[in-house]
Design an enzyme around this catalytic site. Structure first.
Site, PDB file in Angstrom:
ATOM      1  N   ASP A  31       0.858  -1.188   0.000  1.00 40.97           N
ATOM      2  CA  ASP A  31       0.000   0.000   0.000  1.00 40.97           C
ATOM      3  C   ASP A  31       0.895   1.239   0.000  1.00 40.97           C
ATOM      4  O   ASP A  31       1.938   1.240   0.654  1.00 40.97           O
ATOM      5  CB  ASP A  31      -0.881  -0.030   1.275  1.00 40.97           C
ATOM      6  CG  ASP A  31      -2.114   0.843   1.155  1.00 40.97           C
ATOM      7  OD1 ASP A  31      -1.958   2.062   0.962  1.00 40.97           O
ATOM      8  OD2 ASP A  31      -3.233   0.307   1.266  1.00 40.97           O
ATOM      9  N   THR A  35      -4.770   6.765   0.606  1.00 40.96           N
ATOM     10  CA  THR A  35      -6.049   6.950   1.316  1.00 40.96           C
ATOM     11  C   THR A  35      -6.176   5.963   2.483  1.00 40.96           C
ATOM     12  O   THR A  35      -7.159   6.008   3.215  1.00 40.96           O
ATOM     13  CB  THR A  35      -7.265   6.764   0.369  1.00 40.96           C
ATOM     14  OG1 THR A  35      -7.202   5.449  -0.196  1.00 40.96           O
ATOM     15  CG2 THR A  35      -7.267   7.788  -0.748  1.00 40.96           C
ATOM     16  N   ASP A  56       3.825   2.086  -4.365  1.00 46.91           N
ATOM     17  CA  ASP A  56       2.766   2.503  -5.289  1.00 46.91           C
ATOM     18  C   ASP A  56       2.669   1.434  -6.383  1.00 46.91           C
ATOM     19  O   ASP A  56       3.601   1.266  -7.180  1.00 46.91           O
ATOM     20  CB  ASP A  56       3.148   3.871  -5.892  1.00 46.91           C
ATOM     21  CG  ASP A  56       2.114   4.366  -6.898  1.00 46.91           C
ATOM     22  OD1 ASP A  56       1.281   3.569  -7.362  1.00 46.91           O
ATOM     23  OD2 ASP A  56       2.158   5.569  -7.231  1.00 46.91           O
ATOM     24  N   ASN A  99       0.229  -4.281 -13.434  1.00 43.55           N
ATOM     25  CA  ASN A  99       1.356  -4.764 -12.615  1.00 43.55           C
ATOM     26  C   ASN A  99       0.937  -5.910 -11.699  1.00 43.55           C
ATOM     27  O   ASN A  99       1.662  -6.901 -11.541  1.00 43.55           O
ATOM     28  CB  ASN A  99       1.930  -3.616 -11.777  1.00 43.55           C
ATOM     29  CG  ASN A  99       2.667  -2.599 -12.639  1.00 43.55           C
ATOM     30  OD1 ASN A  99       3.160  -2.934 -13.718  1.00 43.55           O
ATOM     31  ND2 ASN A  99       2.743  -1.366 -12.174  1.00 43.55           N
ATOM     32  N   TYR A 145     -12.738   7.149 -12.125  1.00 43.78           N
ATOM     33  CA  TYR A 145     -12.859   5.927 -11.313  1.00 43.78           C
ATOM     34  C   TYR A 145     -13.583   4.841 -12.109  1.00 43.78           C
ATOM     35  O   TYR A 145     -13.095   3.718 -12.240  1.00 43.78           O
ATOM     36  CB  TYR A 145     -13.622   6.267 -10.039  1.00 43.78           C
ATOM     37  CG  TYR A 145     -13.832   5.137  -9.061  1.00 43.78           C
ATOM     38  CD1 TYR A 145     -12.763   4.529  -8.414  1.00 43.78           C
ATOM     39  CD2 TYR A 145     -15.125   4.695  -8.746  1.00 43.78           C
ATOM     40  CE1 TYR A 145     -12.974   3.505  -7.479  1.00 43.78           C
ATOM     41  CE2 TYR A 145     -15.332   3.691  -7.815  1.00 43.78           C
ATOM     42  CZ  TYR A 145     -14.262   3.099  -7.187  1.00 43.78           C
ATOM     43  OH  TYR A 145     -14.463   2.097  -6.260  1.00 43.78           O
TER      44      TYR A 145
HETATM   45  P1  NAD Z   1      -9.739   2.757   0.891  1.00 45.90           P
HETATM   46  O1  NAD Z   1      -9.421   4.089   0.300  1.00 45.90           O
HETATM   47  O2  NAD Z   1      -9.928   2.678   2.358  1.00 45.90           O
HETATM   48  O3  NAD Z   1      -8.638   1.676   0.484  1.00 45.90           O
HETATM   49  C1  NAD Z   1      -7.901   1.738  -0.704  1.00 45.90           C
HETATM   50  C2  NAD Z   1      -6.446   1.452  -0.368  1.00 45.90           C
HETATM   51  O4  NAD Z   1      -5.672   1.443  -1.571  1.00 45.90           O
HETATM   52  C3  NAD Z   1      -5.835   2.524   0.536  1.00 45.90           C
HETATM   53  O5  NAD Z   1      -5.145   1.929   1.617  1.00 45.90           O
HETATM   54  C4  NAD Z   1      -4.867   3.263  -0.386  1.00 45.90           C
HETATM   55  O6  NAD Z   1      -3.773   3.852   0.310  1.00 45.90           O
HETATM   56  C5  NAD Z   1      -4.448   2.156  -1.334  1.00 45.90           C
HETATM   57  N1  NAD Z   1      -3.961   2.643  -2.626  1.00 45.90           N
HETATM   58  C6  NAD Z   1      -4.546   3.518  -3.483  1.00 45.90           C
HETATM   59  N2  NAD Z   1      -3.772   3.719  -4.555  1.00 45.90           N
HETATM   60  C7  NAD Z   1      -2.664   2.944  -4.387  1.00 45.90           C
HETATM   61  C8  NAD Z   1      -1.492   2.704  -5.157  1.00 45.90           C
HETATM   62  N3  NAD Z   1      -1.292   3.325  -6.330  1.00 45.90           N
HETATM   63  N4  NAD Z   1      -0.573   1.831  -4.683  1.00 45.90           N
HETATM   64  C9  NAD Z   1      -0.750   1.208  -3.501  1.00 45.90           C
HETATM   65  N5  NAD Z   1      -1.829   1.386  -2.713  1.00 45.90           N
HETATM   66  C10 NAD Z   1      -2.779   2.254  -3.161  1.00 45.90           C
HETATM   67  O7  NAD Z   1     -11.048   2.229   0.123  1.00 45.90           O
HETATM   68  P2  NAD Z   1     -11.917   0.905   0.341  1.00 45.90           P
HETATM   69  O8  NAD Z   1     -13.312   1.330   0.535  1.00 45.90           O
HETATM   70  O9  NAD Z   1     -11.277   0.001   1.305  1.00 45.90           O
HETATM   71  O10 NAD Z   1     -11.823   0.268  -1.119  1.00 45.90           O
HETATM   72  C11 NAD Z   1     -10.991  -0.839  -1.409  1.00 45.90           C
HETATM   73  C12 NAD Z   1     -11.258  -1.344  -2.806  1.00 45.90           C
HETATM   74  O11 NAD Z   1     -12.631  -1.744  -2.934  1.00 45.90           O
HETATM   75  C13 NAD Z   1     -11.016  -0.291  -3.888  1.00 45.90           C
HETATM   76  O12 NAD Z   1     -10.422  -0.905  -5.018  1.00 45.90           O
HETATM   77  C14 NAD Z   1     -12.408   0.195  -4.225  1.00 45.90           C
HETATM   78  O13 NAD Z   1     -12.493   0.657  -5.548  1.00 45.90           O
HETATM   79  C15 NAD Z   1     -13.247  -1.059  -4.004  1.00 45.90           C
HETATM   80  N6  NAD Z   1     -14.647  -0.713  -3.680  1.00 45.90           N
HETATM   81  C16 NAD Z   1     -15.002  -0.275  -2.434  1.00 45.90           C
HETATM   82  C17 NAD Z   1     -16.337   0.050  -2.183  1.00 45.90           C
HETATM   83  C18 NAD Z   1     -16.824   0.496  -0.824  1.00 45.90           C
HETATM   84  O14 NAD Z   1     -18.018   0.749  -0.677  1.00 45.90           O
HETATM   85  N7  NAD Z   1     -15.997   0.576   0.199  1.00 45.90           N
HETATM   86  C19 NAD Z   1     -17.277  -0.046  -3.208  1.00 45.90           C
HETATM   87  C20 NAD Z   1     -16.859  -0.459  -4.457  1.00 45.90           C
HETATM   88  C21 NAD Z   1     -15.542  -0.813  -4.688  1.00 45.90           C
END
Ligand code: NAD
Ligand code: UDP
Length: 307
Positions: A31, A35, A56, A99, A145
């Site tokens: 991570d 976020t 990243d 990746n 997105y």
């Molecule tokens: P979140 O923002 O809490 O978690 C996302 C994580 O990804 C974060 O820890 C962030 O630091 C990390 N991240 C982002 N870009 C990165 C990168 N380039 N390299 C490494 N790490 C990176 O969000 P979440 O709600 O836990 O969502 C997790 C996944 O589930 C996401 O892919 C999101 O699209 C998907 N999702 C979530 C929901 C929801 O309702 N929570 C709904 C649909 C899809």
């Protein structure tokens, strides 16, 4: 099993780390904390079945060890996050997914993509079955997105078809629970924080747009069942209990015994008017359905936000 979870320090990703470690797996959490928060995984940092790598995933991933499963969850997920980081969102969905698939190919590992109900855009069909192609404005603010995730689904299935990788795609519908950030802008943490502080509840538009909220433990169970299934096509996981945003505001005010009043703010561009998962496929193929009702899930989440 050795598992790589990208985005493992985020809300859903960190719950997945906990769950898979409890099941006896070794988890590598990758991570960049854009976020996510180290706090979400701090209880795991000394566990010998857990490793955190700050990286990243839109940049080349160099793993020293072989993994059996790659779970690709990295991506900003809240509308305010992906509006703040539009290019990073596009890059993690495209280059990051490429990746992560590359790691799965090299390791001959299985792969699961965290996709989203946003692939359906502002849907013209309600509820949304997996067969619905969606209604996305590719040049609108949410397009960064939605289109990144649509590309991610396309490249995931291309790797499956071309390289024979055993891939899975979960289309996650609105999920909530402990570890969401108070100010990540998503509706449940926003309303709970406002209600607990007796501040106005900011309903966007007329509040008649609908959403269907799934508690995080149900989501993790569904993802785990999909991980272990033979299924390669996308599967919706979510709770079909649909309600308006205004109804949600009233439920949260009542549950928190808040003095807050609802105020109305402009509706963000392209905000979907309805959203409800058709979960027939998950029920039949995965024998999964949500178990936690909104009252129980909200009570647990409010308890966590109050601590
Ligand atoms: P979140 O923002 O809490 O978690 C996302 C994580 O990804 C974060 O820890 C962030 O630091 C990390 N991240 C982002 N870009 C990165 C990168 N380039 N390299 C490494 N790490 C990176 O969000 P979440 O709600 O836990 O969502 C997790 C996944 O589930 C996401 O892919 C999101 O699209 C998907 N999702 C979530 C929901 C929801 O309702 N929570 C709904 C649909 C899809
Ligand atoms: N919303 C709202 N007030 C807020 C935050 C969100 O009325 O303070 C609305 C938003 O416009 C949307 C719904 O709640 O209609 C769900 O928003 P969220 O950001 O949680 O996720 P989305 O489902 O839109 O991706």
């Amino acid at each position: 099993m050795k598992v790589l979870i990208t985005g493992g320090a985020g809300f859903i990703g960190s719950h997945l780390c906990d769950f898979l470690i409890k099941k006896g797996n070794y988890v590598i959490c990758m991570d960049n904390l854009i976020t996510g928060k180290k706090d979400n995984i701090k209880h795991l940092l000394k566990n010998k079945h857990f490793k955190f790598i700050k990286h990243d995933v839109a940049e080349h991933i160099r793993l020293k060890e072989k993994v059996n499963y790659v779970l690709h969850f990295a991506s900003p997920a809240s509308p305010i996050d992906y509006l703040k980081y539009p290019i990073k969102t596009l890059k993690v969905g495209s280059l990051g997914t490429h990746n992560a698939l590359g790691v799965a190919k090299k390791c001959k590992a299985k792969f699961l993509l965290a996709s989203t109900s946003e692939v359906y855009g502002d849907p013209l069909v309600n509820p949304q079955p997996e067969s619905y192609w969606g209604n996305v404005n590719c040049t609108g603010p949410r397009g960064v997105y939605d289109e990144a995730k649509r590309f991610a689904e396309a490249i995931t299935l291309a790797y499956h078809r071309t390289h024979g990788i055993n891939t899975k795609i979960v289309r996650i519908f609105n999920t909530y629970g402990p570890r969401m950030r108070k100010h990540d802008g998503r509706v449940i943490p926003a309303f709970i924080d406002q209600a607990l502080n007796n501040k106005p509840i900011t309903v966007y538009g007329d509040g008649l747009q609908t959403r269907s909220f799934c508690y995080v433990s149900d989501m993790i169970n569904g993802i785990y069942k999909l991980m272990n299934s033979r299924f390669n096509d996308p599967v919706n996981i979510g709770n079909p209990n649909e309600m308006t945003v205004l109804e949600l505001a009233k439920r949260i005010i009542k549950l928190t015994r808040s003095k807050s009043k609802v105020i109305y703010k402009p509706l963000p561009a392209d905000d979907p008017k309805v959203r409800k998962p058709d979960i027939a496929k998950a029920k039949v193929e995965l024998k999964w359905q949500p178990e936690i009702n909104l009252q129980t899930g909200l009570t647990k989440t409010i308890g966590w936000f109050s601590d």
